[in-house]
Design a protein around this motif. Sequence first.
Motif, PDB file in Angstrom:
ATOM      1  N   UNK A   1       0.833  -1.212   0.000  1.00  0.00           N
ATOM      2  CA  UNK A   1       0.000   0.000   0.000  1.00  0.00           C
ATOM      3  C   UNK A   1       0.870   1.265   0.000  1.00  0.00           C
ATOM      4  N   UNK A   2       1.998   1.230   0.691  1.00  0.00           N
ATOM      5  CA  UNK A   2       2.842   2.426   0.763  1.00  0.00           C
ATOM      6  C   UNK A   2       3.459   2.765  -0.590  1.00  0.00           C
ATOM      7  N   UNK A   3       3.542   1.758  -1.467  1.00  0.00           N
ATOM      8  CA  UNK A   3       4.048   2.053  -2.805  1.00  0.00           C
ATOM      9  C   UNK A   3       2.935   2.583  -3.695  1.00  0.00           C
TER      10      UNK A   3
ATOM     11  N   UNK B   1      -5.846   9.613   8.838  1.00  0.00           N
ATOM     12  CA  UNK B   1      -4.933   9.117   7.818  1.00  0.00           C
ATOM     13  C   UNK B   1      -3.900   8.168   8.441  1.00  0.00           C
ATOM     14  N   UNK B   2      -3.435   8.565   9.611  1.00  0.00           N
ATOM     15  CA  UNK B   2      -2.464   7.720  10.319  1.00  0.00           C
ATOM     16  C   UNK B   2      -3.090   6.362  10.649  1.00  0.00           C
ATOM     17  N   UNK B   3      -4.336   6.393  11.110  1.00  0.00           N
ATOM     18  CA  UNK B   3      -5.013   5.127  11.443  1.00  0.00           C
ATOM     19  C   UNK B   3      -5.168   4.254  10.206  1.00  0.00           C
ATOM     20  N   UNK B   4      -5.505   4.902   9.085  1.00  0.00           N
ATOM     21  CA  UNK B   4      -5.658   4.157   7.834  1.00  0.00           C
ATOM     22  C   UNK B   4      -4.319   3.540   7.409  1.00  0.00           C
ATOM     23  N   UNK B   5      -3.232   4.305   7.558  1.00  0.00           N
ATOM     24  CA  UNK B   5      -1.897   3.779   7.226  1.00  0.00           C
ATOM     25  C   UNK B   5      -1.582   2.588   8.133  1.00  0.00           C
TER      26      UNK B   5
END
Length: 173
Positions: A25-27, A51-55
Amino acid sequence: MSRTHPTEPAPDPRFPFPHTPGPTRCRRDPALFDLDLGDLSGDTKEAAQQRLEEARRSCSACPAVTACLRWALVNKTLTAENVFAGTTPGQRHALRRRLADRLGPDWVDVLAARDQARHARAEAARHTPLPVSQARIVDLDRELNGPLRLLPQLTAEEQRLNRSRLVAGLKAA
Ligand code: SF4
């Protein structure tokens, strides 16, 4: 600020970034993992937190999460910002301090030495001969049954004969 991405070469070759079967996902969505982007784009604190929680959710479902965390902890300069393996820079700092307390100031070398020892054991296990008891069973099987033979393919005539013998045997039973 540019996000330091796992695709960049790691400075410590003993801890390469783990290979994943597909793009993580980070890519696919690097902005999600960029902690500072919230401030730059005018995110509210609440939106940045979401957003942090989603990450974090994405990282927890990522097949590389454990190796990614090790990579992020070891490669401190590459991961001074952003979310890696669901952790913030502050959390990684705390984890590094705990590792230093537990393993000493050379904790990266200790981890690398442990990895090397684990690989050496796994490699040795691949080449270890069968234990005596298993080897004896294999020998006995060979003595009793001879070497493993593949059965030859029966001809159509032999198959017909076998069928008629089977039918005759069933009728007589
Ligand atoms: S754990 Fe998170 S940061 Fe690490 S590779 Fe997976 S998605 Fe990317």
